[in-house]
Design a protein around this motif. Structure first.
Motif, PDB file in Angstrom:
ATOM      1  N   GLU A  78       0.838  -1.199   0.000  1.00  0.00           N
ATOM      2  CA  GLU A  78       0.000   0.000   0.000  1.00  0.00           C
ATOM      3  C   GLU A  78       0.871   1.247   0.000  1.00  0.00           C
ATOM      4  N   ALA A  82       1.069   4.052  -2.905  1.00  0.00           N
ATOM      5  CA  ALA A  82       0.776   5.446  -2.565  1.00  0.00           C
ATOM      6  C   ALA A  82       1.923   6.347  -3.020  1.00  0.00           C
ATOM      7  N   LYS A  86       1.793   9.372  -5.556  1.00  0.00           N
ATOM      8  CA  LYS A  86       2.198  10.677  -5.043  1.00  0.00           C
ATOM      9  C   LYS A  86       3.239  11.315  -5.954  1.00  0.00           C
TER      10      LYS A  86
ATOM     11  N   LYS B 273     -15.546  10.615  -0.810  1.00  0.00           N
ATOM     12  CA  LYS B 273     -14.919  11.063  -2.060  1.00  0.00           C
ATOM     13  C   LYS B 273     -13.614  11.782  -1.758  1.00  0.00           C
ATOM     14  N   GLU B 274     -13.690  12.588  -0.700  1.00  0.00           N
ATOM     15  CA  GLU B 274     -12.499  13.316  -0.277  1.00  0.00           C
ATOM     16  C   GLU B 274     -11.389  12.336   0.119  1.00  0.00           C
ATOM     17  N   THR B 277     -10.003  10.811  -2.892  1.00  0.00           N
ATOM     18  CA  THR B 277      -9.140  11.768  -3.585  1.00  0.00           C
ATOM     19  C   THR B 277      -7.772  11.851  -2.912  1.00  0.00           C
ATOM     20  N   HIS B 278      -7.787  11.893  -1.586  1.00  0.00           N
ATOM     21  CA  HIS B 278      -6.509  11.923  -0.854  1.00  0.00           C
ATOM     22  C   HIS B 278      -5.664  10.701  -1.181  1.00  0.00           C
ATOM     23  N   ILE B 279      -6.326   9.555  -1.251  1.00  0.00           N
ATOM     24  CA  ILE B 279      -5.582   8.331  -1.564  1.00  0.00           C
ATOM     25  C   ILE B 279      -5.062   8.384  -2.998  1.00  0.00           C
ATOM     26  N   ALA B 280      -5.905   8.861  -3.920  1.00  0.00           N
ATOM     27  CA  ALA B 280      -5.462   8.980  -5.311  1.00  0.00           C
ATOM     28  C   ALA B 280      -4.271   9.929  -5.424  1.00  0.00           C
ATOM     29  N   MET B 281      -4.236  10.927  -4.551  1.00  0.00           N
ATOM     30  CA  MET B 281      -3.129  11.870  -4.604  1.00  0.00           C
ATOM     31  C   MET B 281      -1.870  11.344  -3.932  1.00  0.00           C
ATOM     32  N   GLY B 282      -1.982  10.175  -3.325  1.00  0.00           N
ATOM     33  CA  GLY B 282      -0.769   9.552  -2.810  1.00  0.00           C
ATOM     34  C   GLY B 282      -0.691   9.406  -1.304  1.00  0.00           C
ATOM     35  N   MET B 283      -1.816   9.601  -0.599  1.00  0.00           N
ATOM     36  CA  MET B 283      -1.794   9.317   0.831  1.00  0.00           C
ATOM     37  C   MET B 283      -2.103   7.841   1.041  1.00  0.00           C
ATOM     38  N   THR B 284      -1.503   7.254   2.072  1.00  0.00           N
ATOM     39  CA  THR B 284      -1.897   5.895   2.417  1.00  0.00           C
ATOM     40  C   THR B 284      -3.145   6.001   3.290  1.00  0.00           C
TER      41      THR B 284
END
Ligand SMILES: Nc1ncnc2c1ncn2[C@@H]1O[C@H](COP(=O)(O)OP(=O)(O)OP(=O)(O)O)[C@@H](O)[C@H]1O
Ligand SMILES: [Mg+2]
Lengths: 236, 385
Positions: A78, A82, A86, B273-274, B277-284
């Motif tokens: 994961e 990520a 990122k 959704k938020e 979106t955070h996950i899509a932006m690269g947050m685990t």
């Protein structure tokens, strides 16, 4: 020579459907090179979103191998997936997905915050990204105050601000009128040419298709046709 | 962590009124905990001060045979303390007797005290200045229950050391006001030498009250009980009150935490959704959980700030001017000053602060746990929960 940025081999995606299974993607083999401006097209339910999500490592293949930037996304932890998103992948969504309580500037800045960039570097990059999409005057506004076209341009700026190698856009024009659809497509076309960013779309919108340099027709989970539009070939 | 704090702070501040209302709910618990504990600590402090001032001094040197909890030990629990050990000690001789106010019979403890002593606040000087034959001092509560006023004469009867009955008319030379029931109810204070003559216990004492310069030295037949030991029952009683009240504010705390849980759980449902979106932006997912948890925990910080704004003036007022109680401790047999000055210690504030922050963090962690199982694709569609 163009570098292969995405390689898809024998990709199968199945979803459990009660007792049985539903196969959304059936043995797909594709490669993408750096700087492509390509799109998955096809009728609703053909698997466009599914394959885009797998490339973006938001979803995993059931079978086969998908490598993005040399990393096999089917076996990433994961954390690693990520990090891949990122650092290398920008997403653009049909419904914009902006954070409503953040300003335009903060929405765009968020990708850079995640990358732990300094405030000065962030300010510079965000300002430039907003210039690219023509929204430098709206930095202090909040998403609810923006039109659909403006919102999607903010989303483009957010996706592009970290200079990713790949931008994945799922139906980016579906919520926009014709004029705004053209504006955002031209914006992305320009970014593709200037920054050599690879763009991959999923769409059934004609207005999007006319900009694509490669159209991959999906039908019921198969690649029906992989069409390179000669006149539009990008050099690198 | 820094990023989580930054984003959480932004999310809360931008949510505006909703944030402050949630924080307000939690701040009630915060303020009440400090208010109540501050009051109890103030009470505890005053009760201890009073007990020391009126009864305990720095400690008691007791005749080994005497047990204040057991009246049967009075008969034999006294003796002569060798002269060289008497420095910084005020002798008290305890004896049993019977008072006959208005024809009623009232068993009492007769306590002999040196009129010149200054170790405890019993106004024994009155005994010296009185011209009556047998002047005595009574606490107000005792005087009331016996129906006696200053100047009244009343019959006191006792047995001397050999068991022979004797009686005199004593005169109420003074009535003193105290918060300490243990020197008041059922007690008659008389000059030490008078009591020694009445009983034939020349030079004897039941216990001695130490002043602050006393250094305990072991003496055969006498036991030193220090101030801390003497105060233990007082402290225990007050602490019992403290724990009893904890129920009330823990309930309030629970309500505040429930509000946070609810807000955060709902927020996670609403903001799928938020999250996607955070996950899509690269947050685990772990990072998203951390952000939401910090967000929930931050309510407690806001609650502390809010509580501070309306609580601080109240606390300062109560610490300065005290709070008065219509019920006096007389009827309850515990030490209650008529006005209690609250004490807000740093320890109390820090402890309450930690309790609030830790519980709010745990509660929001609980509320955000669902994120751990979230499929980012479903979250982006708003269908993950
Ligand atoms: N989580 C899921 N569970 C079961 N079936 C799914 C799931 N996600 C997608 N599918 C199915 O997989 C197929 C492909 O879905 P996908 O979303 O990729 O289609 P699409 O080409 O993007 O369609 P559209 O143009 O409507 O967006 C559809 O038939 C869909 O019903
Ligand atoms: Mg789709």
């Amino acid at each position: 020579m163009n570098k292969k940025i995405i390689e898809i081999e024998d990709l199968v995606k199945r979803y459990p459907m009660g007792e049985a299974e539903f196969t959304a993607l059936k043995r797909i083999n594709l490669t993408f090179e750096k700087g492509e401006f390509a799109g998955f097209v096809g009728p609703s339910g053909s698997g466009k979103t599914t394959i885009l999500n797998i490339i973006g490592s938001l979803d995993t293949p059931t079978e086969g191998r998908v490598s993005v930037e040399g990393e096999d996304v089917s076996h990433l932890s994961e954390k690693a997936s990520a990090r891949l998103r990122k650092e290398h992948i920008g997403f653009i969504f049909q419904s914009f997905n902006l954070l409503p309580v953040y300003t335009v500037f903060e929405n765009v800045e968020l990708s850079l915050l995640l990358l732990k960039q300094s405030a000065a570097a962030r300010k510079k990059a965000v300002t430039q990204a907003l210039e690219w999409v023509g929204l430098q005057d709206m930095a202090r506004k909040k998403p609810p105050q923006l039109s659909g076209g403006e919102s999607q341009r903010v989303a483009i700026a957010r996706a592009i601000v970290k200079r990713p190698n790949i931008v994945l856009a799922d139906e980016p024009t579906a919520n926009l009128d014709a004029e705004n659809a053209h504006i955002i497509m031209r914006t992305m076309q320009r970014l593709n040419e200037e920054l050599k960013t690879t763009f991959i779309f999923a769409t059934h919108d004609e207005k999007v298709m006319q900009y694509l340099k490669r159209k991959i027709h999906l039908l019921d989970g198969y690649v029906d046709k992989d069409e390179i539009l000669e006149s539009n070939t990008v050099e690198s | 962590m820094k990023l989580a704090l930054k984003l959480a702070y932004k999310n809360l501040i931008r949510a505006g009124l909703k944030t402050w209302l949630n924080a307000l709910a939690l701040s009630f618990a915060f303020v009440l905990i400090i208010f109540y504990n501050g009051m109890i600590d103030g009470w505890n402090n005053e009760a201890r001060q009073d007990a020391i001032a009126w009864e305990y001094g720095t400690g008691h040197l007791r005749n080994a045979a005497y047990d204040p909890m057991d009246p049967f030990t009075i008969q034999d629990g006294h003796g002569v303390l060798p002269e060289q050990y008497r420095e910084h000690l005020t002798p008290i001789l305890v004896w049993q007797g019977t008072l006959y106010p208005h024809g009623r019979m009232m068993p009492v403890l007769i306590k002999g005290i040196e009129p010149g002593q200054t170790t405890v606040k019993i106004p024994s000087g009155v005994l010296k200045n009185s011209t009556a034959g047998y002047p005595v001092l009574l606490g107000r509560k005792m005087a009331e229950s016996a129906g006696l006023k200053e100047g009244d004469q009343v019959l006191l009867r006792w047995r001397d050391r050999n068991g022979t009955f004797d009686a005199v008319e004593v005169t109420v030379a003074g009535i003193f006001e105290t918060n300490v029931p243990f020197v008041d109810g059922g007690q008659v204070w008389i000059a030490l030498n008078t009591l020694r003559k009445m009983t034939g216990l020349t030079d004897e004492a039941t216990f001695f009250i130490a002043d602050e310069n006393y250094t305990p030295t072991p003496v055969d037949g006498w036991t030193f009980v220090d101030q801390k030991m003497l105060l233990k029952p007082v402290t225990n009683l007050i602490n019992a009150k403290k724990y009893g009240a904890a129920f009330m504010y823990l309930l309030l705390l629970a309500i505040g935490l429930l509000v946070i849980f609810d807000t955060q759980a709902f927020s996670i449902f609403r903001r799928q959704k938020e999250i996607g979106t955070h996950i899509a932006m690269g947050m685990t997912r772990g990072e998203v959980i951390r952000m939401f948890t910090v967000e929930g925990a931050m309510y407690s910080i806001f609650a502390i700030i809010l509580g501070g704004i309306y609580g601080a003036p109240l606390f300062i007022y109560l610490a300065k001017n005290g709070i008065s109680f219509p019920v006096s401790g007389d009827t309850m047999g515990i030490i209650i000053a008529p006005t209690i000055y609250s004490i807000y210690s740093t320890a109390l504030i820090v402890k309450t602060f930690l309790l609030l922050v830790i519980s709010a963090t745990l509660v929001s962690l609980l509320a955000t746990r669902k994120i751990a199982g979230m499929n980012p694709v479903e979250a982006l569609k708003g269908k993950a929960l």
